[in-house]
Scaffold this motif. Sequence first.
Motif, PDB file in Angstrom:
ATOM      1  N   GLU A 154       0.831  -1.206   0.000  1.00  0.00           N
ATOM      2  CA  GLU A 154       0.000   0.000   0.000  1.00  0.00           C
ATOM      3  C   GLU A 154       0.863   1.253   0.000  1.00  0.00           C
ATOM      4  OE1 GLU A 154      -2.410  -0.556   3.435  1.00  0.00           O
ATOM      5  OE2 GLU A 154      -3.802  -1.945   2.453  1.00  0.00           O
ATOM      6  N   GLU A 157       2.624   1.686  -3.404  1.00  0.00           N
ATOM      7  CA  GLU A 157       1.660   2.097  -4.434  1.00  0.00           C
ATOM      8  C   GLU A 157       1.343   3.577  -4.322  1.00  0.00           C
ATOM      9  OE1 GLU A 157      -2.899   1.075  -5.984  1.00  0.00           O
ATOM     10  OE2 GLU A 157      -2.017  -0.020  -4.291  1.00  0.00           O
ATOM     11  N   ILE A 158       1.164   4.060  -3.098  1.00  0.00           N
ATOM     12  CA  ILE A 158       0.822   5.465  -2.881  1.00  0.00           C
ATOM     13  C   ILE A 158       1.961   6.379  -3.316  1.00  0.00           C
ATOM     14  CG2 ILE A 158       0.467   7.199  -1.078  1.00  0.00           C
ATOM     15  CD1 ILE A 158      -1.259   5.123   0.391  1.00  0.00           C
ATOM     16  N   THR A 163       2.352  -1.327  -8.272  1.00  0.00           N
ATOM     17  CA  THR A 163       1.774  -2.343  -7.404  1.00  0.00           C
ATOM     18  C   THR A 163       2.755  -3.505  -7.244  1.00  0.00           C
ATOM     19  OG1 THR A 163       0.681  -3.428  -9.289  1.00  0.00           O
ATOM     20  CG2 THR A 163      -0.585  -1.776  -8.073  1.00  0.00           C
ATOM     21  N   GLU A 283      -9.587   6.672 -12.333  1.00  0.00           N
ATOM     22  CA  GLU A 283      -8.383   6.067 -11.777  1.00  0.00           C
ATOM     23  C   GLU A 283      -7.422   7.123 -11.249  1.00  0.00           C
ATOM     24  OE1 GLU A 283      -6.681   3.556 -14.731  1.00  0.00           O
ATOM     25  OE2 GLU A 283      -8.172   1.961 -14.481  1.00  0.00           O
ATOM     26  N   GLU A 286      -8.941   8.632  -8.049  1.00  0.00           N
ATOM     27  CA  GLU A 286      -8.815   7.688  -6.937  1.00  0.00           C
ATOM     28  C   GLU A 286      -7.369   7.593  -6.448  1.00  0.00           C
ATOM     29  OE1 GLU A 286     -10.456   4.155  -8.606  1.00  0.00           O
ATOM     30  OE2 GLU A 286     -12.514   4.609  -7.943  1.00  0.00           O
ATOM     31  N   PHE A 287      -6.417   7.699  -7.367  1.00  0.00           N
ATOM     32  CA  PHE A 287      -5.012   7.684  -6.970  1.00  0.00           C
ATOM     33  C   PHE A 287      -4.697   8.889  -6.085  1.00  0.00           C
ATOM     34  CE2 PHE A 287      -0.661   9.205  -7.754  1.00  0.00           C
ATOM     35  CZ  PHE A 287       0.068   8.109  -7.324  1.00  0.00           C
ATOM     36  N   LYS A 290      -6.286   8.507  -2.699  1.00  0.00           N
ATOM     37  CA  LYS A 290      -5.596   7.522  -1.861  1.00  0.00           C
ATOM     38  C   LYS A 290      -4.322   8.117  -1.264  1.00  0.00           C
ATOM     39  CE  LYS A 290      -5.571   3.250  -3.162  1.00  0.00           C
ATOM     40  NZ  LYS A 290      -5.267   1.968  -3.860  1.00  0.00           N
ATOM     41  N   LYS A 293      -5.427  10.152   1.586  1.00  0.00           N
ATOM     42  CA  LYS A 293      -6.363   9.473   2.484  1.00  0.00           C
ATOM     43  C   LYS A 293      -7.716  10.178   2.505  1.00  0.00           C
ATOM     44  CE  LYS A 293      -2.602   7.766   5.400  1.00  0.00           C
ATOM     45  NZ  LYS A 293      -2.021   7.696   6.763  1.00  0.00           N
ATOM     46  N   ASN A 294      -8.209  10.512   1.327  1.00  0.00           N
ATOM     47  CA  ASN A 294      -9.512  11.129   1.160  1.00  0.00           C
ATOM     48  C   ASN A 294     -10.412  10.237   0.315  1.00  0.00           C
ATOM     49  OD1 ASN A 294      -9.962  14.051   2.197  1.00  0.00           O
ATOM     50  ND2 ASN A 294      -7.835  14.057   1.491  1.00  0.00           N
ATOM     51  N   ASP A 295     -11.690  10.532   0.368  1.00  0.00           N
ATOM     52  CA  ASP A 295     -12.650   9.847  -0.482  1.00  0.00           C
ATOM     53  C   ASP A 295     -12.778  10.627  -1.787  1.00  0.00           C
ATOM     54  OD1 ASP A 295     -15.280   9.119  -1.671  1.00  0.00           O
ATOM     55  OD2 ASP A 295     -15.461   7.893   0.136  1.00  0.00           O
TER      56      ASP A 295
END
Length: 324
Positions: A154, A157-158, A163, A283, A286-287, A290, A293-295
């Motif tokens: 994780e 990836e961030i 990955t 995508e 969302e990246f 992430k 750390k938000n929606d």
Amino acid sequence: MSLEENNLRIEEEHQETLQTSSDHSVAQAIEATEEEPPSPCSVAPEEDLQNSSVPEPSNIPQEPYTIPSPSRSVVEFLSSRSNKRKRSQQDKEGPSTSTATACTDFLDDKVDLMEHYILYRFERQLPIFKEDLIRFVDAMDEEEFAEILQRTSENIEIFFGVTVQEVDTDNIQYELVSKLKLPNNGRIHAGNGLPKTGFVMTILGVIFMMGNHVTEEDLWKFLKQMHVRPGKRHYVFGEPHKLVSEDLVTLQYLEYRQIPDRDPPCYEFLWGPKAYRETNKMEVLEFLAKVSKNDPRKFSTHYEEALKDIEERAKANKKSQDEE
């Protein structure tokens, strides 16, 4: 070789590079405080990005949001690994802590070690075997190893946009796979190096959040806040101007064009054909979410645009299949 000896060997090889990166980062931070004259192409992207969110349901965070860039996080990530080990050693020499805290810190140290080891091996294009990972972090059992690997994956990836994937062979090993089909598995250039995928995803995110195009001036002002400047060699990204304005344009991940009817001439960046083929707005959104750390739904306007993008792509694919 013991865990401590392995760690010391790798740390010694990285220490000089990490120190150089850290010192360079501090110098850039000082320079970033300098005021710049206004530009006819400038629209203060960081302010627009902060104000781009619209309140969503109560279960979604409502704090002001700035798109974080892995370019800044990479420096902090690389240098923090040695700093955490130093603090851990100091804690061991100091007053004893509770059993629960000690266990948590111990597991954090193992995650830190695995991140260090995987990136060290990837940077030098060496194989990453499961057996070596287990031995290196001294995992007690398969369950602990799985937890350490998950947390490590994780984090990588961030920060780097890749990955960690298991290769199904008799002697299990892992590979870092870029989210984009960048040359040399995200390194872009031949030879050793760390992946640049997270940096590219961030640029695509800035372009999307700024209305699907961003002026050259504004992009560099944004990247400057992230300690990435044209003409200043970066430990991970090399010479940023060449990477952004030449390499990524040549590879067709970015489009670079002159803005009409501007005097003096101004230029802007857009997504290139390969970016549209290999990823989509959802995508990228969302990246970025992430990383911070938000929606992603926190950006209601951009989230809706990303959903529409997915729907339009699905319709286009269906139409293409029907015509065949």
